[in-house]
Design an enzyme around this catalytic site. Structure first.
Site, PDB file in Angstrom:
ATOM      1  N   SER A 272      -5.125  -4.989  -1.366  1.00  0.00           N
ATOM      2  CA  SER A 272      -6.235  -4.051  -1.553  1.00  0.00           C
ATOM      3  C   SER A 272      -6.788  -3.859  -2.756  1.00  0.00           C
ATOM      4  O   SER A 272      -7.935  -3.564  -3.045  1.00  0.00           O
ATOM      5  CB  SER A 272      -5.792  -2.483  -0.880  1.00  0.00           C
ATOM      6  OG  SER A 272      -4.786  -2.076  -1.637  1.00  0.00           O
TER       7      SER A 272
ATOM      8  N   HIS B  62       0.784  -1.179   0.069  1.00  0.00           N
ATOM      9  CA  HIS B  62       0.070  -0.150  -0.250  1.00  0.00           C
ATOM     10  C   HIS B  62       0.781   1.311  -0.044  1.00  0.00           C
ATOM     11  O   HIS B  62       1.950   1.436   0.506  1.00  0.00           O
ATOM     12  CB  HIS B  62      -0.816   0.020   1.157  1.00  0.00           C
ATOM     13  CG  HIS B  62      -2.033   1.079   1.206  1.00  0.00           C
ATOM     14  ND1 HIS B  62      -1.966   2.081   1.940  1.00  0.00           N
ATOM     15  CD2 HIS B  62      -3.253   0.954   0.661  1.00  0.00           C
ATOM     16  CE1 HIS B  62      -3.037   2.751   1.870  1.00  0.00           C
ATOM     17  NE2 HIS B  62      -3.821   2.295   1.091  1.00  0.00           N
TER      18      HIS B  62
ATOM     19  N   HIS C  96      -6.999  -5.519   5.053  1.00  0.00           N
ATOM     20  CA  HIS C  96      -8.191  -6.187   4.415  1.00  0.00           C
ATOM     21  C   HIS C  96      -8.330  -7.699   4.844  1.00  0.00           C
ATOM     22  O   HIS C  96      -9.172  -8.215   4.202  1.00  0.00           O
ATOM     23  CB  HIS C  96      -8.062  -6.117   2.778  1.00  0.00           C
ATOM     24  CG  HIS C  96      -8.227  -4.517   2.538  1.00  0.00           C
ATOM     25  ND1 HIS C  96      -9.199  -3.742   2.183  1.00  0.00           N
ATOM     26  CD2 HIS C  96      -6.969  -3.740   2.137  1.00  0.00           C
ATOM     27  CE1 HIS C  96      -8.870  -2.753   1.690  1.00  0.00           C
ATOM     28  NE2 HIS C  96      -7.739  -2.509   1.844  1.00  0.00           N
TER      29      HIS C  96
HETATM   30  C1  LIG Z   1      -3.768  -2.052   2.580  1.00  0.00           C
HETATM   31  C2  LIG Z   1      -4.202  -0.889   3.200  1.00  0.00           C
HETATM   32  N1  LIG Z   1      -3.179  -0.361   4.161  1.00  0.00           N
HETATM   33  C3  LIG Z   1      -3.552   0.869   5.010  1.00  0.00           C
HETATM   34  C4  LIG Z   1      -4.619   1.458   4.618  1.00  0.00           C
HETATM   35  C5  LIG Z   1      -4.843   2.760   5.396  1.00  0.00           C
HETATM   36  O1  LIG Z   1      -5.829   2.549   6.316  1.00  0.00           O
HETATM   37  P1  LIG Z   1      -7.161   3.734   6.566  1.00  0.00           P
HETATM   38  O2  LIG Z   1      -8.085   3.852   5.673  1.00  0.00           O
HETATM   39  O3  LIG Z   1      -7.292   3.318   8.058  1.00  0.00           O
HETATM   40  O4  LIG Z   1      -6.118   4.980   6.776  1.00  0.00           O
HETATM   41  C6  LIG Z   1      -5.520   1.249   3.575  1.00  0.00           C
HETATM   42  C7  LIG Z   1      -6.660   1.866   3.256  1.00  0.00           C
HETATM   43  O5  LIG Z   1      -6.783   2.439   2.124  1.00  0.00           O
HETATM   44  C8  LIG Z   1      -5.196  -0.110   2.743  1.00  0.00           C
HETATM   45  O6  LIG Z   1      -5.935  -0.251   1.802  1.00  0.00           O
END
Ligand SMILES: Cc1ncc(COP(=O)(O)O)c(C=O)c1O
Length: 380
Positions: free
Chosen positions: A183, A139, A211
């Protein structure tokens, strides 16, 4: 003469460039439809939501809402301070304990978002003298943190175990970072095998479980650190970093994102605590699994080729960004809200619809989406 703000001409050029590449992004007001868990309203039109990440249908669950309301009465609206000053309450401590009991990790700390969680963990642990090995598809929040700290980032092709092994062999002891469920692709990392590799090379494993937590077998491994986000399956807001007592104590004392930010609202913690209780029986996960299976069957029958994902994230690759937008607009006209995902979120040429399924989608909603997708695909 009025002064010219030098940033505005630059912004105007960048805006034109993004528009020319169909990458200009804008928000649209999306309102819930009262009493309907998976219906939303946009521009006066009712849409079935296949874009949100509320995989278990907990975001509008009456018991989660009631738990937050009770906590609002007790704690007030906000935590009023950073955790080290006076923003750390019983609601935080209880949620941390609950997460530890569930996951087998020793300790936890809570942050207002998953983005902040990844940032806090990676920026606090690593610096320019470190090498970190990571899956190609991790991510943006993790990439941003590692780049920010000028870490040497070695990436292996998505889920490629032999390439991961090579990189670990070249840099034993380096941390390896992956997601549990990816994601944008919806597939899972081979966590057990990665954990074994990390053990062989004395490398800490870091898993972004945003996820996969409670939805996959991600708890089969106990990595050095796990990031859990509350905005997806748990239908709330915020995140936790889970790990050893030593790691968490160090982060509490050192992570700038934790120290210099108002603590997560206690009411948000109470909502997540309740959501965890509701998810504990596994019944919602079973409903979700049934929906995933049914939707994939319907799509296959109608000749719609989804990516090979067994998770709530069901992507349909369309390629060109304009086509992604066009199909998403067409689906919205038919009453379906879907994610239109384009570069840089995904690689060039891999624009896609990101369809997210939930335990509370009804079979007829899934079937009609499959039919609408078939029309869009075959009518191309
Ligand atoms: C794999 C992954 N990590 C971290 C995040 C970030 O999480 P948050 O939406 O709580 O900031 C997301 C969200 O988009 C994500 O898909």
């Amino acid at each position: 003469m009025a002064k010219v703000n030098v940033l505005l001409p630059r912004i105007a050029i960048l805006q034109q460039q993004l528009q020319a590449r169909a990458l200009w992004r804008q928000r649209q007001l999306t309102e819930p439809v009262p009493g309907c868990t998976r219906l939303v309203q946009r521009n006066g039109q009712q849409l079935i939501d296949f874009a949100g990440n509320d995989y278990l249908g907990l975001a509008r669950h009456p018991q989660v809402i009631a738990a937050q309301q009770r906590a609002l009465q007790h704690y007030g609206c906000g935590s009023t301070a950073s955790p080290l000053v006076s923003g750390y309450s019983d609601a935080h401590a209880q949620l941390e304990q609950q997460l530890c009991a569930l996951s087998g990790h020793e300790a936890a700390l809570l942050l207002p978002s998953g983005y902040a969680g990844n940032s806090a963990l990676l920026k606090t642990l690593f610096s320019a003298s470190d090498t970190v090995i990571a899956d190609k598809l991790i991510h943006a929040s993790m990439i941003d943190a590692l780049r920010d700290r000028q870490v040497t980032l070695k990436r292996f092709a998505h889920n490629d175990l032999s390439r991961a092994e090579q990189l670990l062999a070249n840099a034993p002891g380096s941390a390896l970072v992956t997601e549990s469920v990816f994601s944008m692709d919806g597939d899972s990392a081979p966590l057990v095998e990665l954990a074994a590799l990390c053990q062989r090379f004395d490398s800490p494993l870091i898993v972004d479980d945003a996820h996969g937590f409670l939805l996959s077998d991600s708890l089969a491994v106990t990595p050095f650190a796990r990031i859990v986000t509350f905005g997806k399956a748990l239908g709330g807001q915020g995140a936790a970093i889970l790990g050893s007592r030593q790691l968490i104590d160090y982060l509490v004392a050192s992570a700038r994102e934790y120290i210099y930010s108002t603590a997560l609202a206690p009411a948000a913690c109470a909502g997540v605590s309740q959501a965890l209780q509701l998810a504990a029986s596994g019944q919602l996960q079973q409903q979700l699994a049934n929906n995933i299976q049914y939707f994939r069957q319907e799509c296959e029958m109608l000749g719609v080729t989804l990516m090979p994902s067994l998770s709530a994230i069901q992507p349909l690759i369309l390629g060109d960004s304009n086509r992604v937008l066009q199909v998403a607009t067409n689906l919205a006209q038919q009453g379906f809200l879907v994610g239109a995902i384009r570069p840089p979120t995904v690689p060039q040429g891999q624009g896609r619809l990101r369809l997210t399924l939930s335990a509370v989608h009804q079979p007829h909603q899934l079937a009609t989406l499959a039919m609408a997708l078939a029309e869009c695909c075959h009518g191309a």
